[in-house]
Design an enzyme around this catalytic site. Structure first.
Site, PDB file in Angstrom:
ATOM      1  N   SER A  75       0.811  -1.220   0.000  1.00 22.07           N
ATOM      2  CA  SER A  75       0.000   0.000   0.000  1.00 22.07           C
ATOM      3  C   SER A  75       0.839   1.262   0.000  1.00 22.07           C
ATOM      4  O   SER A  75       0.408   2.293  -0.529  1.00 22.07           O
ATOM      5  CB  SER A  75      -0.942   0.008   1.209  1.00 22.07           C
ATOM      6  N   ASP A 236      -6.031   7.797   8.585  1.00 20.57           N
ATOM      7  CA  ASP A 236      -6.002   6.524   9.315  1.00 20.57           C
ATOM      8  C   ASP A 236      -4.841   6.444  10.310  1.00 20.57           C
ATOM      9  O   ASP A 236      -4.732   5.491  11.068  1.00 20.57           O
ATOM     10  CB  ASP A 236      -5.991   5.326   8.358  1.00 20.57           C
ATOM     11  N   HIS A 239      -1.009   5.139   7.226  1.00 17.70           N
ATOM     12  CA  HIS A 239      -0.417   5.403   5.916  1.00 17.70           C
ATOM     13  C   HIS A 239      -0.029   6.869   5.792  1.00 17.70           C
ATOM     14  O   HIS A 239      -0.687   7.733   6.373  1.00 17.70           O
ATOM     15  CB  HIS A 239      -1.402   5.052   4.798  1.00 17.70           C
TER      16      HIS A 239
END
Length: 270
Positions: A75, A236, A239
């Site tokens: 990611s 979040d 990230h």
């Protein structure tokens, strides 16, 4: 995040050998649940802005030719957390490559959120149909869930890097970042995350010696993320956001340009 539960599992497994007390077991389990509840599970896919980027900063456009650039990994490589397509790490680097080289750059993102080092083989299989001229690989944060040793995970990465290099692709690897800067992980679980991620980053660098790849230790960014979390993390709190990815791009661009043969300098963040 799945790796948070995996981190707890790894801690328990280590404790079963070293004598983890019932109280410590309960604490780590509680902290794992706490971190997962704060970070949550990603509900959105990263933006995709693959295409051709031009030296004047425009793009993506439909065009033929140019320097081909592939992005591989998890990611963090795919850019989860970026607020808009322009803030994706691949887009920022493609624009930088286009500006430095004076040539169009075609970006293709092979990275998939949630990937581990063992998943790189599938990404590389897809890329080798038409190998890119230059590639960036960033992976490691999810490897803890595989419950494999850092040396095994590092060798899985190195194996796929060697495949890309053998196909004529110049490769830059950003090593596993320091997960100790992720504040939603409470102590002492966060210290375990830091030790594990730093050990993996070092193992990745060792495994890549002689592979032909350039290695960028993303621990260069640790103090920035640790001291400026509100500026550099996405909502979040795990990230990076666009600014966080810009910081990473700042240390990766020069080695990437050098690997592509369009510049020779290197930079580090202030």
């Amino acid at each position: 995040m799945y790796w948070v539960r995996g981190l707890w599992v790894a801690a328990v497994a280590a404790g079963s050998v070293g004598g983890l007390s019932g109280a410590a077991y309960t604490l780590l389990q509680s902290q794992s649940r706490q971190a997962r509840s704060v970070i949550g599970v990603p509900r959105d896919l990263p933006f995709n802005a693959d295409g051709v980027y031009l030296p004047d900063g425009s793009g993506p456009v439909v065009a033929a030719g140019g320097l081909t650039f592939g992005v591989f990994g998890d990611s963090s490589a795919a850019g989860l957390g970026a607020e808009a397509p322009d803030w994706l790490p691949g887009v920022q680097l493609a624009r930088g490559l286009a500006e430095e080289s004076g040539r169009p750059v075609r970006l293709t993102t092979y990275a998939i959120s949630g990937s581990r080092s063992s998943d790189l083989a599938g990404q590389v299989d897809r890329a080798l149909v038409d190998p890119p001229r230059v590639a960036l690989v960033m992976v490691g944060g999810n490897d803890v869930t595989a419950r494999r040793g850092v040396a095994v995970c590092a060798e899985l990465l190195a194996e796929q890097v060697r495949r890309l290099v053998a196909a004529g692709t110049a490769v830059v690897v950003g090593t596993c970042p320091d997960l100790g800067s992720v504040r939603p992980i409470p102590q002492p679980l966060r210290s375990l995350a830091a030790r594990w991620s730093l050990a993996l980053g070092r193992a990745q660098a060792r495994a890549l010696v002689g592979s032909g790849a350039s290695v960028v230790p993303l621990t260069l960014l640790s103090r920035h993320f640790a001291t400026r979390p509100e500026e550099l993390f996405s909502t979040d709190r795990f990230h990076p956001n666009g600014a966080g990815y810009a910081l990473a791009a700042a240390v990766i661009l020069a080695p990437l340009c050098s690997a592509a043969g369009v510049c020779d300098s290197a930079v580090t963040p202030d």
